[in-house]
Design a protein around this motif. Structure first.
Motif, PDB file in Angstrom:
ATOM      1  N   TYR A  73     -96.959-160.654 -22.575  1.00 14.50           N
ATOM      2  CA  TYR A  73     -96.492-159.258 -22.913  1.00 14.50           C
ATOM      3  C   TYR A  73     -95.690-158.892 -21.704  1.00 14.50           C
ATOM      4  O   TYR A  73     -95.961-159.133 -20.542  1.00 14.50           O
ATOM      5  N   GLN A 128     -94.772-154.911 -20.100  1.00 15.83           N
ATOM      6  CA  GLN A 128     -95.110-153.441 -20.138  1.00 15.83           C
ATOM      7  C   GLN A 128     -93.956-152.775 -19.463  1.00 15.83           C
ATOM      8  O   GLN A 128     -93.550-152.934 -18.419  1.00 15.83           O
ATOM      9  N   GLY A 185     -95.076-149.337 -24.295  1.00 20.67           N
ATOM     10  CA  GLY A 185     -96.362-149.833 -24.228  1.00 20.67           C
ATOM     11  C   GLY A 185     -96.077-151.402 -23.954  1.00 20.67           C
ATOM     12  O   GLY A 185     -94.964-151.868 -22.914  1.00 20.67           O
ATOM     13  N   LEU A 186     -96.778-152.222 -24.563  1.00 27.44           N
ATOM     14  CA  LEU A 186     -96.645-153.751 -24.350  1.00 27.44           C
ATOM     15  C   LEU A 186     -96.042-154.315 -25.525  1.00 27.44           C
ATOM     16  O   LEU A 186     -96.257-153.854 -26.676  1.00 27.44           O
ATOM     17  N   GLN A 210     -94.999-158.001 -27.086  1.00 29.83           N
ATOM     18  CA  GLN A 210     -95.231-159.313 -27.095  1.00 29.83           C
ATOM     19  C   GLN A 210     -93.820-160.207 -26.947  1.00 29.83           C
ATOM     20  O   GLN A 210     -92.707-159.971 -27.570  1.00 29.83           O
ATOM     21  N   TYR A 230     -96.407-166.437 -27.908  1.00 28.89           N
ATOM     22  CA  TYR A 230     -97.684-166.560 -28.277  1.00 28.89           C
ATOM     23  C   TYR A 230     -97.923-167.893 -28.327  1.00 28.89           C
ATOM     24  O   TYR A 230     -96.991-168.863 -28.783  1.00 28.89           O
ATOM     25  N   ASP A 247     -91.910-160.357 -30.099  1.00 22.17           N
ATOM     26  CA  ASP A 247     -90.905-159.486 -30.614  1.00 22.17           C
ATOM     27  C   ASP A 247     -89.764-159.467 -29.390  1.00 22.17           C
ATOM     28  O   ASP A 247     -88.606-158.962 -29.834  1.00 22.17           O
ATOM     29  N   PHE A 277     -97.842-159.266 -18.433  1.00 20.49           N
ATOM     30  CA  PHE A 277     -99.180-159.607 -18.622  1.00 20.49           C
ATOM     31  C   PHE A 277     -99.358-160.937 -19.536  1.00 20.49           C
ATOM     32  O   PHE A 277     -98.944-160.996 -20.666  1.00 20.49           O
TER      33      PHE A 277
END
Lengths: 113, 112
Positions: A35, A37, A42-43, A45, A48, A59, A90
């Motif tokens: 992620y 930030q 916010g966080l 993605q 993954y 995203d 992160f």
């Protein structure tokens, strides 16, 4: 101790200089994610991985690459960093996603000049 | 689009007073709902989650959250806030097995 370890914690680099942020977990988790930030957003993605050799875009994948050759490691690669990739990153891991808790690394603060 | 909203950027309360951090989620599907907290220079830590069942969920450090399906909300609460609760709080929703959608975060400041 169960943990997700990211390195480096802080990194200042210049535009176009390839870099890798490493992520390692010792909990035998199948799922890992990256992620970024940013204030007010916010966080979000980036990528993954559901398991070894299985990765997919999140995203905001543009400008990033990942690999999952081993279960414990999930490095994030910036082939040609640009200033808009300046952010706090992160790594997280879990036993699958869905209702499972994600465990987060301490973060990597990246500045691209 | 599946999304999570935290309508307040900041919440300021006095120590000992009740603390509420608001969160709403989009209605498509039945997401699993989470709260995470981020202390300065640290990664996110899990606080609590709603999967199913009782609408009042209890979590770590005295926090609880109330799930309200009709209002599509999952507000975080603490009856008596501490200065040490000052942090950045994130609401998140999982609609499937590969993505966790986060709200923008709410900065909580508890003054002594």
């Amino acid at each position: 101790e169960a943990q997700v370890t990211q390195n480096p914690r802080y990194l200042i680099t210049v535009t176009g200089k390839k870099l890798t942020v490493t992520c390692s977990q010792n909990m035998n988790h199948e799922y890992m994610s990256w992620y970024r930030q940013d204030p007010g957003l916010g966080l979000r993605q980036i990528y993954y991985s559901m398991n070894v050799e299985v990765t997919d875009k999140g995203d905001v994948p543009e400008g990033y690459k990942v690999s999952r050759k081993e279960k414990r490691n999930f490095p994030l690669i910036l082939e040609s960093p640009s200033p808009n990739q300046t952010s706090l990153y992160f790594c997280a891991s879990s036993f699958g996603l869905g209702k499972n808790i994600q465990y987060f690394g301490a973060g990597t603060r990246l500045s691209v000049l | 689009a599946q999304s999570v909203a935290q309508p307040e950027d900041q919440v300021n309360v006095a120590e000992g007073n009740p603390l509420t951090v608001k969160c709403t989620y989009s209605v498509s599907g039945n997401p699993y709902l989470f709260w995470y907290v981020q202390y300065p220079n640290r990664g996110l830590q899990f606080l609590l989650k709603y999967i199913t069942g009782d609408n009042l969920v209890k979590g770590s450090y005295g926090f609880e959250a109330e799930f309200n399906k009709s209002q599509t909300s999952f507000h975080l609460k603490k009856p008596s806030a501490l200065v040490s609760d000052s942090a950045l709080y994130f609401c998140a929703a999982s609609y499937n097995d590969y993505k966790l959608s986060f709200g923008a975060g709410t900065t909580v400041t508890v003054r002594a």
